[in-house]
Write a protein that holds these residues in place. Sequence first.
Motif, mmCIF file in Angstrom:
data_model
loop_
_atom_site.group_PDB
_atom_site.id
_atom_site.type_symbol
_atom_site.label_atom_id
_atom_site.label_comp_id
_atom_site.label_asym_id
_atom_site.label_seq_id
_atom_site.Cartn_x
_atom_site.Cartn_y
_atom_site.Cartn_z
ATOM 1 N N ALA A 132 0.829 -1.207 0.000
ATOM 2 C CA ALA A 132 0.000 0.000 0.000
ATOM 3 C C ALA A 132 0.864 1.258 0.000
ATOM 4 C CB ALA A 132 -0.934 -0.012 1.207
ATOM 5 N N ALA A 133 1.972 1.221 0.721
ATOM 6 C CA ALA A 133 2.881 2.373 0.737
ATOM 7 C C ALA A 133 3.526 2.586 -0.631
ATOM 8 C CB ALA A 133 3.946 2.175 1.816
ATOM 9 N N VAL A 134 3.890 1.504 -1.298
ATOM 10 C CA VAL A 134 4.475 1.614 -2.630
ATOM 11 C C VAL A 134 3.450 2.176 -3.615
ATOM 12 C CG1 VAL A 134 5.391 0.277 -4.574
ATOM 13 C CG2 VAL A 134 6.196 -0.181 -2.267
ATOM 14 N N LYS A 135 2.209 1.702 -3.521
ATOM 15 C CA LYS A 135 1.165 2.215 -4.413
ATOM 16 C C LYS A 135 0.901 3.691 -4.139
ATOM 17 C CE LYS A 135 -1.706 -1.156 -3.422
ATOM 18 N NZ LYS A 135 -2.907 -1.994 -3.369
ATOM 19 N N ALA A 136 0.875 4.090 -2.878
ATOM 20 C CA ALA A 136 0.657 5.497 -2.546
ATOM 21 C C ALA A 136 1.809 6.367 -3.043
ATOM 22 C CB ALA A 136 0.484 5.658 -1.036
ATOM 23 N N ALA A 137 3.028 5.871 -2.929
ATOM 24 C CA ALA A 137 4.180 6.628 -3.423
ATOM 25 C C ALA A 137 4.144 6.756 -4.936
ATOM 26 C CB ALA A 137 5.475 5.947 -2.977
ATOM 27 N N LEU A 138 3.711 5.714 -5.611
ATOM 28 C CA LEU A 138 3.597 5.764 -7.064
ATOM 29 C C LEU A 138 2.548 6.781 -7.506
ATOM 30 C CD1 LEU A 138 4.664 4.420 -9.646
ATOM 31 C CD2 LEU A 138 2.818 2.780 -9.453
ATOM 32 N N VAL A 139 1.414 6.788 -6.832
ATOM 33 C CA VAL A 139 0.366 7.757 -7.153
ATOM 34 C C VAL A 139 0.844 9.179 -6.868
ATOM 35 C CG1 VAL A 139 -1.907 8.575 -6.435
ATOM 36 C CG2 VAL A 139 -1.555 6.172 -6.906
ATOM 37 N N ALA A 140 1.512 9.373 -5.741
ATOM 38 C CA ALA A 140 1.986 10.716 -5.394
ATOM 39 C C ALA A 140 3.049 11.198 -6.381
ATOM 40 C CB ALA A 140 2.547 10.724 -3.974
ATOM 41 N N ALA A 141 3.927 10.315 -6.785
ATOM 42 C CA ALA A 141 5.008 10.728 -7.675
ATOM 43 C C ALA A 141 4.521 11.009 -9.091
ATOM 44 C CB ALA A 141 6.093 9.651 -7.710
ATOM 45 N N ILE A 142 3.655 10.169 -9.611
ATOM 46 C CA ILE A 142 3.265 10.292 -11.015
ATOM 47 C C ILE A 142 2.010 11.148 -11.185
ATOM 48 C CG2 ILE A 142 2.591 9.034 -13.092
ATOM 49 C CD1 ILE A 142 5.502 8.591 -12.236
ATOM 50 N N PHE A 143 0.927 10.770 -10.524
ATOM 51 C CA PHE A 143 -0.350 11.420 -10.783
ATOM 52 C C PHE A 143 -0.490 12.764 -10.067
ATOM 53 C CE2 PHE A 143 -1.355 6.907 -11.570
ATOM 54 C CZ PHE A 143 -1.673 7.022 -12.905
ATOM 55 N N MET A 144 0.241 12.966 -8.983
ATOM 56 C CA MET A 144 0.227 14.268 -8.319
ATOM 57 C C MET A 144 1.374 15.151 -8.807
ATOM 58 S SD MET A 144 -0.803 13.100 -4.452
ATOM 59 C CE MET A 144 -0.658 14.737 -3.801
ATOM 60 N N HIS A 145 2.119 14.663 -9.768
ATOM 61 C CA HIS A 145 3.202 15.403 -10.417
ATOM 62 C C HIS A 145 4.295 15.845 -9.441
ATOM 63 C CE1 HIS A 145 0.788 15.497 -14.037
ATOM 64 N NE2 HIS A 145 -0.221 15.934 -13.320
ATOM 65 N N LEU A 146 4.573 15.031 -8.431
ATOM 66 C CA LEU A 146 5.633 15.362 -7.488
ATOM 67 C C LEU A 146 7.000 14.899 -7.985
ATOM 68 C CD1 LEU A 146 3.964 14.598 -4.062
ATOM 69 C CD2 LEU A 146 4.390 16.809 -5.097
ATOM 70 N N TRP A 147 7.035 14.059 -9.004
ATOM 71 C CA TRP A 147 8.296 13.518 -9.489
ATOM 72 C C TRP A 147 9.180 14.610 -10.076
ATOM 73 C CZ3 TRP A 147 10.718 8.973 -9.084
ATOM 74 C CH2 TRP A 147 11.790 8.728 -9.915
ATOM 75 N N GLY A 148 8.618 15.459 -10.896
ATOM 76 C CA GLY A 148 9.428 16.476 -11.528
ATOM 77 C C GLY A 148 9.108 17.885 -11.075
ATOM 78 N N SER A 149 8.463 18.006 -9.931
ATOM 79 C CA SER A 149 8.067 19.333 -9.470
ATOM 80 C C SER A 149 9.193 20.003 -8.695
ATOM 81 C CB SER A 149 6.822 19.237 -8.599
ATOM 82 O OG SER A 149 7.132 18.585 -7.395
ATOM 83 N N ARG A 150 8.924 21.219 -8.270
ATOM 84 C CA ARG A 150 9.914 21.947 -7.482
ATOM 85 C C ARG A 150 10.052 21.301 -6.104
ATOM 86 N NH1 ARG A 150 7.765 27.971 -8.050
ATOM 87 N NH2 ARG A 150 7.384 27.423 -5.904
ATOM 88 N N PRO A 151 11.211 21.422 -5.495
ATOM 89 C CA PRO A 151 11.434 20.793 -4.182
ATOM 90 C C PRO A 151 10.486 21.304 -3.100
ATOM 91 C CG PRO A 151 13.521 21.383 -5.167
ATOM 92 C CD PRO A 151 12.451 21.954 -6.051
ATOM 93 N N VAL A 152 10.035 22.540 -3.200
ATOM 94 C CA VAL A 152 9.149 23.058 -2.168
ATOM 95 C C VAL A 152 7.826 22.297 -2.153
ATOM 96 C CG1 VAL A 152 8.136 24.895 -3.584
ATOM 97 C CG2 VAL A 152 8.270 25.180 -1.117
#
Length: 86
Positions: A32-52
């Motif tokens: 569940a943690a891996v799935k949540a991290a995947l959703v946060a990184a890709i679909f919430m656009h946190l992967w390539g966003s600004r560090p803030v």
Amino acid sequence: TRYLFAWLGLVVLATVSLFVSGSSLALALALAAVKAALVAAIFMHLWGSRPVHRIVFLTAVAFIALLVLGVVADVGTRDIASAYVP
């Protein structure tokens, strides 16, 4: 294409968690943690966003974890701290 790979990864992880959900709670929570991290990184656009943006997200997650820890500590010590006898 990144969304397609993320979706396929989520489908695979959901299928794996369906088959291992009854065997190990720790494994189910890790999936569940891996799935949540995947959703946060890709679909919430946190992967390539600004560090803030990532710092704000991690701060919010830390506060939620702190609240959950407080509730677990409260419920777990109810028998110890319950000195009220009518």
